[in-house]
Motif scaffolding. Sequence first.
Motif, PDB file in Angstrom:
ATOM      1  N   UNK A 200      35.540  -3.727  52.308  1.00 50.78           N
ATOM      2  CA  UNK A 200      34.391  -4.581  51.992  1.00 50.78           C
ATOM      3  C   UNK A 200      34.833  -6.044  51.914  1.00 50.78           C
TER       4      UNK A 200
ATOM      5  N   UNK B  91      34.474  -3.655  59.431  1.00 49.47           N
ATOM      6  CA  UNK B  91      33.488  -2.593  59.651  1.00 49.47           C
ATOM      7  C   UNK B  91      34.233  -1.397  60.209  1.00 49.47           C
ATOM      8  N   UNK B  92      34.289  -0.324  59.440  1.00 49.03           N
ATOM      9  CA  UNK B  92      34.973   0.879  59.900  1.00 49.03           C
ATOM     10  C   UNK B  92      34.248   1.462  61.087  1.00 49.03           C
TER      11      UNK B  92
ATOM     12  N   UNK C 282      33.009   4.547  62.687  1.00 46.67           N
ATOM     13  CA  UNK C 282      32.804   5.926  62.263  1.00 46.67           C
ATOM     14  C   UNK C 282      32.742   6.800  63.496  1.00 46.67           C
ATOM     15  N   UNK C 283      33.298   7.995  63.338  1.00 47.84           N
ATOM     16  CA  UNK C 283      33.318   8.921  64.482  1.00 47.84           C
ATOM     17  C   UNK C 283      31.886   9.231  64.896  1.00 47.84           C
TER      18      UNK C 283
ATOM     19  N   UNK D   3      28.912   9.542  53.277  1.00 49.78           N
ATOM     20  CA  UNK D   3      29.430   9.560  54.641  1.00 49.78           C
ATOM     21  C   UNK D   3      29.778  10.986  55.077  1.00 49.78           C
TER      22      UNK D   3
ATOM     23  N   UNK E 111      26.385   4.507  63.347  1.00 48.98           N
ATOM     24  CA  UNK E 111      26.593   4.886  61.946  1.00 48.98           C
ATOM     25  C   UNK E 111      27.213   3.741  61.167  1.00 48.98           C
ATOM     26  N   UNK E 112      26.600   3.382  60.072  1.00 45.82           N
ATOM     27  CA  UNK E 112      27.073   2.251  59.281  1.00 45.82           C
ATOM     28  C   UNK E 112      27.309   2.676  57.838  1.00 45.82           C
ATOM     29  N   UNK E 113      28.545   2.466  57.364  1.00 52.81           N
ATOM     30  CA  UNK E 113      28.897   2.803  55.986  1.00 52.81           C
ATOM     31  C   UNK E 113      28.727   1.578  55.101  1.00 52.81           C
ATOM     32  N   UNK E 114      27.994   1.728  54.000  1.00 55.94           N
ATOM     33  CA  UNK E 114      27.758   0.599  53.098  1.00 55.94           C
ATOM     34  C   UNK E 114      28.105   0.989  51.663  1.00 55.94           C
TER      35      UNK E 114
END
Lengths: 272, 272
Positions: free
Chosen positions: A263, A268-269, A271-272, B17, B34-37
């Motif tokens: 963060x 920005x990871x 994601x698979x 996730x 896909x976005x992780x927040x």
Amino acid sequence: MKRTAFFISDGTGITAETLGQSLLSQFENVEFIKLLRPYVDTVEKARDMVQQINAAAERDGIRPIIFDTVVNKDIRNELAASNGYLIDIFSTFLAPLEQEIGDGSSYSVGKSHSIQHGGLYKERIDAVHYAMDNDDGARTEHYDRADIILVGVSRCGKTPTSLYLALQSGIRAANYPLTEEDMERLQLPSALKAHKHKLFGLTIDPDRLTSIRHERRPNSRYASFGQCEFEVREVESLFKRENIPFVNTTTFSIEEISAKILVEMGIERRLK
Amino acid sequence: MKRTAFFISDGTGITAETLGQSLLSQFENVEFIKLLRPYVDTVEKARDMVQQINAAAERDGIRPIIFDTVVNKDIRNELAASNGYLIDIFSTFLAPLEQEIGDGSSYSVGKSHSIQHGGLYKERIDAVHYAMDNDDGARTEHYDRADIILVGVSRCGKTPTSLYLALQSGIRAANYPLTEEDMERLQLPSALKAHKHKLFGLTIDPDRLTSIRHERRPNSRYASFGQCEFEVREVESLFKRENIPFVNTTTFSIEEISAKILVEMGIERRLK
């Protein structure tokens, strides 16, 4: 009173365990015996599970709680016939999702943790080898390939955090221990200067550091409170002077530290 | 058609996730962004999230799917007012669980991945350092402390698997590369013999091994198909001769390999 909880899956069980743990951790007054049961992928194995569930119900005097992500319907039907309280994770969400998405689910087992799923897998393995090869300042000549370089005093959590970032997210994280000499020089080592925008600092409370180092080298100068306190103070002032973002790891888990780093660094990871 | 999915949490976001990925992987015909927040832990951050969600809805021409594990009700209410399709994971399960358990949930944030939760945390960190120190046959004198010793040819997946077992489960896994000399000797190295019950073999298809080794040392004998094929054949026959359980890693992810190892070795993971 103890109560048994089962995390059951016909795949690795990671989803059942992750969600089950999250939910159970909200009930602080109950002591749970938690059992992970992956690869329950035949009706025979399901029948064996039912026996385990029923035995736990009898032993505890209360029915166990079962979190399952079993995709196969025959196996799920077996489990539903046990004396447990079944939380059927996929069934709960797949029907409404099918309606929302307007497409049928494939009802296939173990998709999300399989190797086929996305090109991220190879990156994760490569990142693990990168973290191993660039651990503890072993080499600095490959920092141009790093996504992040963790810096901090010895035993503040750099290595486990680097490996977690690699394994979970395919992030290439090197780590570099700041030593007494670096502190006395009052500036960043030159190997780090060139990559300043990749640096992220870890710090830790001196008393916690003292106890960690004591386990490694009991009664050494390295593990003395005075030394730990000095190193932590110097490193924190270096972070501030050089505008290096940092987090105090004392009360945070690797998962939390890693999420905070991404963060803060604005990474920005993928994601698979 | 692309559709955006958000995994939103006021903690690390790991649960949102993990479950979200599992569910979405069942819909193979849809391409998801896909976005992780993580750490959406204030009403202000929630409002920023709503803007991101609404922007994605406009861009995609279809409302995003949101998986959230937000515990705080005010934050959840903000998210519910977005143009997304909200799958509220905790709310779905906590009410029925409260009724079943007969106790209120603590509704506290980020419990399951916090450091306080259980004594397993220290074991995991220790296991990571154990895996690092006992990687690649570097040392064999600490095998008495190992839970598992992974054996196999170079680059068949031993190192990432050892580290995953350590990080996820606090399992102390050493690993030892079987070399050509070991194979020609036609028997287990003596360092391994004394710990035979801890051995677990990894193997891999020769063509996959060839391609992995080629990336490391292009056009070397080490990376040639002939060499890879020879090593794999010898190692598999050693595993069979010595009754060492083994798994072929070619089509499995680290998560799957690790889960299979624990099932086969009958190791009951201590869960936090």
